[in-house]
Design an enzyme around this catalytic site. Sequence first.
Site, short mmCIF file in Angstrom:
data_model
loop_
_atom_site.label_atom_id
_atom_site.label_comp_id
_atom_site.label_asym_id
_atom_site.label_seq_id
_atom_site.Cartn_x
_atom_site.Cartn_y
_atom_site.Cartn_z
N GLU A 262 0.84 -1.20 0.00
CA GLU A 262 0.00 0.00 0.00
C GLU A 262 0.87 1.25 0.00
O GLU A 262 1.96 1.24 0.59
CB GLU A 262 -0.92 -0.01 1.24
CG GLU A 262 -1.92 -1.15 1.22
CD GLU A 262 -2.87 -1.12 2.42
OE1 GLU A 262 -2.74 -0.21 3.28
OE2 GLU A 262 -3.74 -2.00 2.49
N HIS A 280 -8.18 1.14 1.89
CA HIS A 280 -7.90 0.96 3.32
C HIS A 280 -8.69 1.98 4.16
O HIS A 280 -8.14 2.78 4.91
CB HIS A 280 -6.41 1.09 3.62
CG HIS A 280 -6.00 0.37 4.88
ND1 HIS A 280 -4.78 -0.20 5.04
CD2 HIS A 280 -6.68 0.12 6.04
CE1 HIS A 280 -4.70 -0.77 6.24
NE2 HIS A 280 -5.85 -0.58 6.86
#
Length: 530
Positions: A262, A280
């Site tokens: 990420e 997220h």
Amino acid sequence: MAKPVVLIAEELSPATMQALGPDFEIRHVDGADRAALLPALSAGVDAVLIRSATKMDAEAIAASKGLKVIARAGVGLDNVDIPAATDAGVMVVNAPTSNIVSAAELAISLLLASARFVSPAHAALKNGKWARSKFTGAEVFEKTLGVIGFGKIGQLVAHRMQAFGMNVIAYDPYLQPARAAQLGVQLVTLDELLAKSDFITIHLPKTKETVNLIGEEALKKVKPTVRIINAARGGVLDENALYNAIKEGRVAGAGLDVFATEPCTDSPLFELDQVVATPHLGASTDEAQERAGIAVAVSVRKALAGDLVPDAVNVKGGAVHEEIRPSLPLVEKMAEIATAYAGGLPSSMEVQVLGEIAAYDASVLATSALKGAIETTVEDDVTYVNAPKLAEERGMSAIVKNDPNCEQFRSSIQLKVAMSSGANFVVEGTLVGIRKVEKIVSIDGFGLDLSPGKHMIFLRYMDKPGVIGSMGGALGKAGVNIAGMQVSRREIGGMALMALTVDDAVSESILEEVKQSTGADLARTVNLEK
């Protein structure tokens, strides 16, 4: 007196500042800007509050003059070097339950969105396409939901989806079947869950054991109609294996909020209509951020007041029961007294918790004993964080034992001390009354009723007339006022112990003078100023 300094390294909710209150000097820095962060830390701070963008690694911790606590307003601690913090005696706290409702609700949102193709149908409609027949979904009613990892979030998801009429099964090797039964959930093996589930939701941390747990082999065991949700940690679900399974028709769809790497903005999974994905967002609600900020603000207040913080991740003993909490400073003082009385660090200590409080987990008292003992011998700060490591370096150990029997008091604590020379003795203490007043009730077999003071003197000698006078004369000559005095003896003419609390520290020369004039075999001072 200067206020403790709290460095706010990222944007936090206004409620965080309110929870901190007016007792601190608040400074601000952009924690993501390394060139600004390190000088701000080296300027001297007591606590730093961060979220996910600020990296408190070994370099940052080493630069942090006087730092006592790192507080992460959230759950994950990937951006904090916990071993480096522990070595430095810095407490690390987070807010482990602040986002559980938000995370559970997002997982459910992804599940429902995946079942009904909400994301691609929405995109198609915005692009001018009325594609009803293309996006025929599935009901969740009377379907089987498999929950992998049945902790707090997994349980919240299960409870809410049961209201949708789903049958819930779970895989969690650490959960007792009785607890699962109370929640109306059947515990099964992972293979059983994979084979039976119509929907699978993952709620596991990422560890060596769980990396790619749901990978190529696992995805060969599922129904072709299954939809898989991961709003926990990226890397538990193998994204390449999932892509292949969806393309080959072995998995019907997925809902993803987390990814192995990420930020993730380019994945073949994003090309599939069967996949709904979010960046997220599990903890990204106003409510979760406010709870996290308030929780860590409270933890910072406790840490800077010298209290043990239940949410500290690098303190042995875990959460402390309210019935045990008042015993923490008592055991510290008992260990300081024992170490001074012995004239050196013990090799081992056994904390015996007796009476009513023996019903509670008192394991943290081992750390209290180590902290108290080591504080008498070092100049550096000793905390609940670094005390176990400092003790290990010095060959010290401490254990806790519980015994519901207590003959003299409702509850008491005995500190059994063993020295490397083979000598051993016991210090016993208790807490008296509603106000939990600290009392030392015996040392080395001598009965006492002593409230610990900042400065104390212990003199062990053969019982004879004139010793009290010699002590009083020496202290009077030195201008040291006696606040309290007790004398305990085992028998007339036998060994006696004099315990005094005095207003000022007593020099070694005065103590040696008293020892010589009285023929005492032990004369010790204890200073409980830390």
